[in-house]
Design a protein around this motif. Structure first.
Motif, PDB file in Angstrom:
ATOM      1  N   PRO A 263      18.744 -28.929   4.421  1.00 54.03           N
ATOM      2  CA  PRO A 263      17.463 -28.304   4.062  1.00 54.03           C
ATOM      3  C   PRO A 263      16.376 -29.344   3.818  1.00 54.03           C
ATOM      4  CG  PRO A 263      19.072 -28.065   2.280  1.00 54.03           C
ATOM      5  CD  PRO A 263      19.781 -28.712   3.427  1.00 54.03           C
ATOM      6  N   SER A 264      15.158 -28.984   4.142  1.00 52.86           N
ATOM      7  CA  SER A 264      13.997 -29.845   3.956  1.00 52.86           C
ATOM      8  C   SER A 264      12.912 -29.056   3.238  1.00 52.86           C
ATOM      9  CB  SER A 264      13.454 -30.317   5.307  1.00 52.86           C
ATOM     10  OG  SER A 264      14.399 -31.099   5.991  1.00 52.86           O
ATOM     11  N   LEU A 265      11.992 -29.770   2.599  1.00 55.54           N
ATOM     12  CA  LEU A 265      10.822 -29.101   2.038  1.00 55.54           C
ATOM     13  C   LEU A 265       9.965 -28.534   3.162  1.00 55.54           C
ATOM     14  CD1 LEU A 265       9.931 -31.699  -0.729  1.00 55.54           C
ATOM     15  CD2 LEU A 265      10.861 -29.402  -1.085  1.00 55.54           C
ATOM     16  N   MET A 266       9.837 -29.293   4.255  1.00 54.16           N
ATOM     17  CA  MET A 266       9.126 -28.846   5.452  1.00 54.16           C
ATOM     18  C   MET A 266       9.725 -29.564   6.654  1.00 54.16           C
ATOM     19  SD  MET A 266       5.074 -28.921   4.698  1.00 54.16           S
ATOM     20  CE  MET A 266       4.585 -28.976   2.999  1.00 54.16           C
ATOM     21  N   TYR A 267       9.821 -28.855   7.741  1.00 55.35           N
ATOM     22  CA  TYR A 267      10.151 -29.461   9.029  1.00 55.35           C
ATOM     23  C   TYR A 267       9.488 -28.576  10.073  1.00 55.35           C
ATOM     24  CZ  TYR A 267      12.598 -31.603  12.905  1.00 55.35           C
ATOM     25  OH  TYR A 267      12.893 -32.262  14.079  1.00 55.35           O
ATOM     26  N   GLU A 268       8.336 -29.012  10.558  1.00 55.85           N
ATOM     27  CA  GLU A 268       7.512 -28.147  11.391  1.00 55.85           C
ATOM     28  C   GLU A 268       7.167 -28.803  12.712  1.00 55.85           C
ATOM     29  OE1 GLU A 268       4.215 -26.887   8.955  1.00 55.85           O
ATOM     30  OE2 GLU A 268       5.560 -25.882   7.559  1.00 55.85           O
ATOM     31  N   ASP A 269       7.270 -28.013  13.764  1.00 54.20           N
ATOM     32  CA  ASP A 269       6.828 -28.479  15.071  1.00 54.20           C
ATOM     33  C   ASP A 269       5.339 -28.149  15.214  1.00 54.20           C
ATOM     34  OD1 ASP A 269       6.720 -25.737  15.533  1.00 54.20           O
ATOM     35  OD2 ASP A 269       8.315 -25.737  17.033  1.00 54.20           O
ATOM     36  N   LEU A 270       4.782 -28.462  16.348  1.00 54.82           N
ATOM     37  CA  LEU A 270       3.347 -28.284  16.561  1.00 54.82           C
ATOM     38  C   LEU A 270       2.935 -26.816  16.452  1.00 54.82           C
ATOM     39  CD1 LEU A 270       0.781 -29.873  17.059  1.00 54.82           C
ATOM     40  CD2 LEU A 270       1.223 -29.727  19.509  1.00 54.82           C
ATOM     41  N   LEU A 271       3.766 -25.901  16.904  1.00 55.31           N
ATOM     42  CA  LEU A 271       3.437 -24.477  16.802  1.00 55.31           C
ATOM     43  C   LEU A 271       3.307 -24.056  15.340  1.00 55.31           C
ATOM     44  CD1 LEU A 271       2.971 -21.684  18.031  1.00 55.31           C
ATOM     45  CD2 LEU A 271       5.462 -21.368  17.998  1.00 55.31           C
ATOM     46  N   LEU A 272       4.260 -24.441  14.502  1.00 52.98           N
ATOM     47  CA  LEU A 272       4.177 -24.082  13.083  1.00 52.98           C
ATOM     48  C   LEU A 272       2.992 -24.753  12.400  1.00 52.98           C
ATOM     49  CD1 LEU A 272       7.904 -24.050  11.954  1.00 52.98           C
ATOM     50  CD2 LEU A 272       6.328 -22.127  12.048  1.00 52.98           C
ATOM     51  N   LEU A 273       2.698 -25.993  12.783  1.00 57.52           N
ATOM     52  CA  LEU A 273       1.526 -26.668  12.224  1.00 57.52           C
ATOM     53  C   LEU A 273       0.248 -25.909  12.594  1.00 57.52           C
ATOM     54  CD1 LEU A 273       2.407 -30.419  12.840  1.00 57.52           C
ATOM     55  CD2 LEU A 273       2.458 -29.174  10.668  1.00 57.52           C
ATOM     56  N   LYS A 274       0.169 -25.441  13.834  1.00 51.55           N
ATOM     57  CA  LYS A 274      -1.009 -24.683  14.271  1.00 51.55           C
ATOM     58  C   LYS A 274      -1.146 -23.386  13.480  1.00 51.55           C
ATOM     59  CE  LYS A 274      -1.318 -26.474  18.948  1.00 51.55           C
ATOM     60  NZ  LYS A 274      -1.157 -26.229  20.382  1.00 51.55           N
ATOM     61  N   VAL A 275      -0.033 -22.715  13.213  1.00 57.27           N
ATOM     62  CA  VAL A 275      -0.066 -21.475  12.427  1.00 57.27           C
ATOM     63  C   VAL A 275      -0.573 -21.758  11.019  1.00 57.27           C
ATOM     64  CG1 VAL A 275       1.387 -19.689  11.374  1.00 57.27           C
ATOM     65  CG2 VAL A 275       1.690 -20.288  13.787  1.00 57.27           C
ATOM     66  N   ARG A 276      -0.092 -22.835  10.410  1.00 56.98           N
ATOM     67  CA  ARG A 276      -0.555 -23.194   9.065  1.00 56.98           C
ATOM     68  C   ARG A 276      -2.039 -23.549   9.067  1.00 56.98           C
ATOM     69  NH1 ARG A 276       2.904 -27.263   5.829  1.00 56.98           N
ATOM     70  NH2 ARG A 276       1.263 -26.768   4.379  1.00 56.98           N
ATOM     71  N   VAL A 277      -2.493 -24.256  10.087  1.00 53.81           N
ATOM     72  CA  VAL A 277      -3.909 -24.621  10.174  1.00 53.81           C
ATOM     73  C   VAL A 277      -4.768 -23.369  10.349  1.00 53.81           C
ATOM     74  CG1 VAL A 277      -5.588 -25.704  11.725  1.00 53.81           C
ATOM     75  CG2 VAL A 277      -3.634 -27.009  10.876  1.00 53.81           C
ATOM     76  N   GLU A 278      -4.324 -22.428  11.176  1.00 57.81           N
ATOM     77  CA  GLU A 278      -5.079 -21.183  11.345  1.00 57.81           C
ATOM     78  C   GLU A 278      -5.184 -20.434  10.023  1.00 57.81           C
ATOM     79  OE1 GLU A 278      -3.257 -18.965  14.503  1.00 57.81           O
ATOM     80  OE2 GLU A 278      -3.779 -20.488  16.004  1.00 57.81           O
ATOM     81  N   ARG A 279      -4.121 -20.432   9.243  1.00 59.66           N
ATOM     82  CA  ARG A 279      -4.140 -19.781   7.936  1.00 59.66           C
ATOM     83  C   ARG A 279      -5.135 -20.484   7.022  1.00 59.66           C
ATOM     84  NH1 ARG A 279      -2.307 -20.709   3.022  1.00 59.66           N
ATOM     85  NH2 ARG A 279      -1.157 -22.540   3.640  1.00 59.66           N
ATOM     86  N   LEU A 280      -5.092 -21.815   7.006  1.00 58.94           N
ATOM     87  CA  LEU A 280      -6.010 -22.568   6.140  1.00 58.94           C
ATOM     88  C   LEU A 280      -7.469 -22.355   6.520  1.00 58.94           C
ATOM     89  CD1 LEU A 280      -4.104 -25.956   5.844  1.00 58.94           C
ATOM     90  CD2 LEU A 280      -4.560 -24.328   3.990  1.00 58.94           C
ATOM     91  N   ALA A 281      -7.729 -22.250   7.807  1.00 55.63           N
ATOM     92  CA  ALA A 281      -9.104 -22.121   8.286  1.00 55.63           C
ATOM     93  C   ALA A 281      -9.596 -20.683   8.272  1.00 55.63           C
ATOM     94  CB  ALA A 281      -9.213 -22.695   9.706  1.00 55.63           C
ATOM     95  N   GLY A 282      -8.691 -19.728   8.095  1.00 53.98           N
ATOM     96  CA  GLY A 282      -9.064 -18.314   8.169  1.00 53.98           C
ATOM     97  C   GLY A 282      -9.950 -17.860   7.020  1.00 53.98           C
ATOM     98  N   GLU A 283     -10.885 -16.979   7.334  1.00 56.88           N
ATOM     99  CA  GLU A 283     -11.791 -16.438   6.319  1.00 56.88           C
ATOM    100  C   GLU A 283     -11.102 -15.391   5.448  1.00 56.88           C
ATOM    101  OE1 GLU A 283     -14.826 -17.482   5.454  1.00 56.88           O
ATOM    102  OE2 GLU A 283     -14.417 -19.102   6.873  1.00 56.88           O
ATOM    103  N   ARG A 284     -10.038 -14.786   5.932  1.00 56.06           N
ATOM    104  CA  ARG A 284      -9.348 -13.738   5.181  1.00 56.06           C
ATOM    105  C   ARG A 284      -8.098 -14.243   4.467  1.00 56.06           C
ATOM    106  NH1 ARG A 284     -10.793  -8.421   6.329  1.00 56.06           N
ATOM    107  NH2 ARG A 284      -8.668  -7.880   5.713  1.00 56.06           N
ATOM    108  N   THR A 285      -8.012 -15.555   4.283  1.00 60.54           N
ATOM    109  CA  THR A 285      -6.882 -16.156   3.572  1.00 60.54           C
ATOM    110  C   THR A 285      -7.246 -16.197   2.092  1.00 60.54           C
ATOM    111  OG1 THR A 285      -6.417 -17.482   5.528  1.00 60.54           O
ATOM    112  CG2 THR A 285      -5.328 -18.139   3.496  1.00 60.54           C
ATOM    113  N   PHE A 286      -6.888 -15.135   1.387  1.00 57.68           N
ATOM    114  CA  PHE A 286      -7.325 -14.994   0.005  1.00 57.68           C
ATOM    115  C   PHE A 286      -6.660 -16.001  -0.927  1.00 57.68           C
ATOM    116  CE2 PHE A 286      -7.984 -10.831   2.014  1.00 57.68           C
ATOM    117  CZ  PHE A 286      -9.362 -10.807   1.915  1.00 57.68           C
ATOM    118  N   SER A 287      -5.496 -16.525  -0.537  1.00 51.80           N
ATOM    119  CA  SER A 287      -4.862 -17.564  -1.362  1.00 51.80           C
ATOM    120  C   SER A 287      -5.633 -18.877  -1.288  1.00 51.80           C
ATOM    121  CB  SER A 287      -3.414 -17.801  -0.920  1.00 51.80           C
ATOM    122  OG  SER A 287      -3.388 -18.364   0.382  1.00 51.80           O
TER     123      SER A 287
END
Length: 158
Positions: free
Chosen positions: A51-75
């Motif tokens: 197990p790792s704290l994170m192990y992400e390929d480029l697709l998962l990184l892109k998903v996280r970036v889209e979440r961070l940049a999203g206007e509807r990301t209330f967190s």
């Protein structure tokens, strides 16, 4: 030809892109097969079978970036911000003929959102490959000093 200065400049630029939230430019630093890894154990060797704290390929990184940049990301209201304080990167391996380079950088990382401030320290290891005249991240490994401590949500990238 890639020099040690090119490698250190690349690492400083990567930290600056993260600190200034230039997410797409940061993603562009990754090789298509690149990985971002944060081990869960000291000197962990396997990100897949352990197990790792994170192990992400480029697709998962892109998903996280889209979440961070999203206007509807209330967190992310208010948005998280970060700051990297880096020591000078140490060049661990440099093979210009193979187009393969490795560096290790000690850092202190701060992340804030609202009135919360968290600090982490550790080492970032970069496995870089030459693509055309530039460098791309094949693997970024982030080893935290306190890897075994309970964490809140780490929102951004170290």
């Amino acid at each position: 030809m890639i020099t040690e200065k090119n490698i250190t400049d690349f690492i400083y630029r990567e930290a600056d892109l993260l600190d200034t939230m230039q997410w797409q430019a940061w993603l562009d630093l990754f090789h298509p097969e690149g990985r971002y890894w944060m081990p869960l154990e000291w000197q962990q060797q396997d990100p897949v079978l352990q197990p790792s704290l994170m192990y992400e390929d480029l697709l998962l990184l892109k998903v996280r970036v889209e979440r961070l940049a999203g206007e509807r990301t209330f967190s992310q209201k208010p948005k998280s911000r970060c700051h990297h304080l880096l020591q000078a990167p140490q060049i661990v391996a440099c093979d210009p003929e193979a187009g393969s380079f490795k560096a290790r950088t000690s850092y202190i990382y701060s992340e804030t959102r609202g009135d919360m401030l968290e600090r982490f320290s550790g080492w970032a290891s970069h496995d870089l490959v030459q693509v055309d005249d530039g460098l791309k991240i094949k693997l970024k490994r982030v080893d935290l000093v306190n890897f075994d401590a309970p964490f809140g949500n780490i929102q951004l990238f170290m």
